[in-house]
Design an enzyme around this catalytic site. Sequence first.
Site, short mmCIF file in Angstrom:
data_model
loop_
_atom_site.label_atom_id
_atom_site.label_comp_id
_atom_site.label_asym_id
_atom_site.label_seq_id
_atom_site.Cartn_x
_atom_site.Cartn_y
_atom_site.Cartn_z
N GLY A 14 26.46 39.69 21.10
CA GLY A 14 27.85 40.49 20.63
C GLY A 14 28.43 40.06 21.18
O GLY A 14 30.00 41.10 21.36
N ASN A 16 31.27 37.44 21.15
CA ASN A 16 31.93 37.11 20.18
C ASN A 16 32.79 38.51 19.81
O ASN A 16 33.51 38.71 18.94
CB ASN A 16 31.09 36.49 18.70
CG ASN A 16 32.16 34.91 19.95
OD1 ASN A 16 32.90 34.01 20.54
ND2 ASN A 16 30.46 34.55 20.05
N ARG A 93 20.76 35.03 10.29
CA ARG A 93 20.66 34.94 8.79
C ARG A 93 20.62 33.50 8.12
O ARG A 93 22.19 33.75 8.62
CB ARG A 93 19.74 36.13 8.51
CG ARG A 93 19.50 37.49 9.03
CD ARG A 93 17.86 36.70 9.66
NE ARG A 93 16.71 37.17 8.50
CZ ARG A 93 15.63 36.65 8.32
NH1 ARG A 93 15.40 36.16 9.50
NH2 ARG A 93 14.77 36.43 7.77
N LEU A 95 21.94 32.64 4.75
CA LEU A 95 22.41 33.20 3.48
C LEU A 95 22.07 32.34 2.21
O LEU A 95 22.29 31.19 2.05
CB LEU A 95 23.81 33.98 3.97
CG LEU A 95 23.68 34.54 4.61
CD1 LEU A 95 25.35 34.80 4.82
CD2 LEU A 95 23.47 36.53 4.58
N HIS A 111 29.63 28.91 15.26
CA HIS A 111 28.67 27.70 15.64
C HIS A 111 28.57 27.12 17.31
O HIS A 111 29.40 26.43 16.60
CB HIS A 111 28.09 26.83 14.47
CG HIS A 111 26.36 25.88 14.97
ND1 HIS A 111 25.65 26.88 14.15
CD2 HIS A 111 26.20 24.80 15.45
CE1 HIS A 111 24.44 26.34 15.08
NE2 HIS A 111 25.07 24.38 14.94
N GLU A 144 26.82 26.92 1.01
CA GLU A 144 25.11 27.01 1.03
C GLU A 144 24.69 26.21 2.23
O GLU A 144 23.49 26.91 2.51
CB GLU A 144 24.86 26.84 -0.26
CG GLU A 144 23.80 26.89 -0.63
CD GLU A 144 23.34 26.34 -2.02
OE1 GLU A 144 24.14 25.53 -3.06
OE2 GLU A 144 21.87 26.70 -2.50
N VAL A 146 23.94 25.54 5.64
CA VAL A 146 23.44 25.61 6.54
C VAL A 146 24.41 25.14 7.48
O VAL A 146 23.83 24.24 7.72
CB VAL A 146 21.87 26.12 7.28
CG1 VAL A 146 21.96 26.64 8.42
CG2 VAL A 146 21.08 27.00 6.74
N ASP A 147 25.16 25.98 8.58
CA ASP A 147 25.99 25.38 9.09
C ASP A 147 26.67 23.96 8.44
O ASP A 147 27.57 23.40 9.59
CB ASP A 147 25.08 24.66 10.19
CG ASP A 147 24.80 26.39 11.41
OD1 ASP A 147 25.10 27.20 11.46
OD2 ASP A 147 23.71 26.02 12.06
N GLU A 176 34.50 30.59 22.79
CA GLU A 176 34.46 31.25 21.51
C GLU A 176 35.82 32.09 21.46
O GLU A 176 35.94 32.64 20.40
CB GLU A 176 32.93 31.10 20.98
CG GLU A 176 32.02 29.67 20.86
CD GLU A 176 30.70 30.43 20.55
OE1 GLU A 176 29.88 31.24 20.80
OE2 GLU A 176 29.80 29.56 19.84
#
Length: 216
Positions: A14, A16, A93, A95, A111, A144, A146-147, A176
């Site tokens: 955590g 960020n 996770r 999504l 990322h 949709e 990933v990344d 970041e």
Amino acid sequence: MARLKVAVLISGRGSNLQALLAAAADPDYPAEIVRVISNEATAPGLAHAEAAGVPTEVVEHRDFKSRPGFEAALNATLIDAGAELVVLAGFMRVLTADFVDSWPDRLVNVHPSLLPAFPGAAAVRDALAAGVKVTGTTIHFVREAVDDGPILAQAAVPVLAGDDTDSLGSRIRTVEHALLPRCVARIARGGVSVVGKWVTMDDEPPAEAVLTNPAV
Ligand code: GAR
């Protein structure tokens, strides 16, 4: 001035989130953190939210038989919080398209690589293994795949001799921590629009115009 209501999804440290909480502690910052949700009950980041007086919630993916069930619980708490923007800050996770589509251009991910290089959960390790001399971070709207998704901002970070995943990951996170709050502020102030893969800011020329301008 109404501040944009932001929910932050985390899975672990955590840092960020901490950067966003620190930015939002300034009353002039255009966004407020209204809820922090973790899919891991033991995520150390939850304590940062509690220290800042932000309500937290644990929605453990293991408690659900299916991904849609988990995401319905996530959505319920996001809606309950009145979230207008959702930030994935070390949320590990994947999504579903249904969840992503329910937050159109309202779902942002950070990322630790210069996407589209090194997508996936081991971006820092993969960059080291590839021997690149420069990697970095990407803040992007979520799609949709990933990344993947329209890029709000990127910053380069050098890979130094002797780096391991800890040292390089930590150097990337430092960048970041500056970039993510700036991106959230840009969205909160308005004037950020998405056309296809391109993110344009109302005070910058559209990317297509730059690409087709013979002077550039
Ligand atoms: C960050 O470096 C973020 O870019 C990365 O996890 C770290 C979380 O750190 N995210 C991903 O790898 C997502 N694919 P934090 O919990 O200290 O903010």
